[in-house]
Design an enzyme around this catalytic site. Sequence first.
Site, mmCIF file in Angstrom:
data_model
loop_
_atom_site.group_PDB
_atom_site.id
_atom_site.type_symbol
_atom_site.label_atom_id
_atom_site.label_comp_id
_atom_site.label_asym_id
_atom_site.label_seq_id
_atom_site.Cartn_x
_atom_site.Cartn_y
_atom_site.Cartn_z
ATOM 1 N N GLU A 44 0.766 -1.113 -0.060
ATOM 2 C CA GLU A 44 -0.024 0.196 0.041
ATOM 3 C C GLU A 44 0.785 1.053 0.011
ATOM 4 O OE1 GLU A 44 -3.072 0.229 -0.572
ATOM 5 O OE2 GLU A 44 -3.519 -1.859 -0.545
ATOM 6 N N TYR A 127 -5.995 5.932 5.142
ATOM 7 C CA TYR A 127 -6.168 5.019 3.904
ATOM 8 C C TYR A 127 -5.329 3.510 4.431
ATOM 9 C CZ TYR A 127 -5.289 2.732 0.053
ATOM 10 O OH TYR A 127 -5.154 1.332 -0.948
ATOM 11 N N ASP A 145 -9.523 5.874 -1.194
ATOM 12 C CA ASP A 145 -8.392 6.331 -1.743
ATOM 13 C C ASP A 145 -9.023 7.228 -3.177
ATOM 14 O OD1 ASP A 145 -9.324 4.601 -3.789
ATOM 15 O OD2 ASP A 145 -7.213 3.596 -4.024
#
Length: 362
Positions: A44, A127, A145
């Site tokens: 990520e 996030y 996102d």
Amino acid sequence: MNWQSDANVTETILAPVLEGWYDHHKRDLPWRHTRDPYRIWLSEVILQQTRVAQGKPYYERFVAAYPTVADMARSDEQSLLRLWQGLGYYSRARNLHQTARYVTEHCAGKFPDTYRELLKMKGIGAYTAAAVASFAFGERVAVVDGNVYRVLARLFGIDQDITTTAAKKTFAALAARLIERANDPATYNQAVMEFGAIQCTPVSPDCLLCPLQQHCVAYQTGRQSRLPVKAKKSPVRDRYYSYLVFRNNGRLALRERTARDIWQNLFDFYLQETDEPVTTLRDLALPDPVSGLVQQGASAAYVVELSQLLSHQRIRAFFHLIDLPDRLLEQLPTGLNWYSMDQVNELPKPVLISNYLAREFG
């Protein structure tokens, strides 16, 4: 059509439709074959910097070099920055290292298993915390996102500027309601992001084959290209760099950038920044000791010009190669050190410097 009442229908059907779509259309990506929070977190962070196609090789190199969070924690920062080279925002790479050390030293090598605890860690924002919490631990918390903003803005016709605090609250509340209807929160989160990445794309979304076409406000009103609403970016600032590349017997003189500026802790050459482009050495206002060094060395008859576009800056650089005789080796400006080409290759460097080296010495 009463879009408010239809929005209630959309909320009801969205999760099962997207989960079904995802089952048939998802890409085969390495981080989707693990529940290891370390590898999910790593993927990520990398994907915040680049697209999947470019990020996948970085992920694979990091996993090969650091199979576990403890391996990353034991690494030195220069090695980690070298692997990160080319992704930009090097502060994120440093945060990556610090988080790995924190997990190893203070959490017995195990990532916190809840969204709230993950948020407390340096370098992990809302996030990333939601992604790790849902993908690794199955927590019912929504990721939001750029892809999610786009999908939800178009589906529900939300015309708030997504850079504002009010809009972020609107989207977060909607995303939280939607995930409550999901069969599996991890699958749903992956599905909505994947849908935005390959179906509801920023430009030319595939509306014709969209399973949510009849429920999409943007499609029904012809506003796909106008949603989501996002404030214009700040203007790009131009910066002009003149580099002196000192060379001696195959070695090059580089220094570590320590100032709080772009490329902190990366290595480059002696730098003179100017307000306007300066393409020749004779027009460059150098300090007396450096000017004397240049005059006694042998300068190349040509200058190499390269540029790099960052998020809010455009760097235009001019490289001047200068061969120094042995008698001048100890007169290098403060901060510069001699490195063999093998050592130079191992140093973490900005892409601009790597491009120059590949062009002139590759």
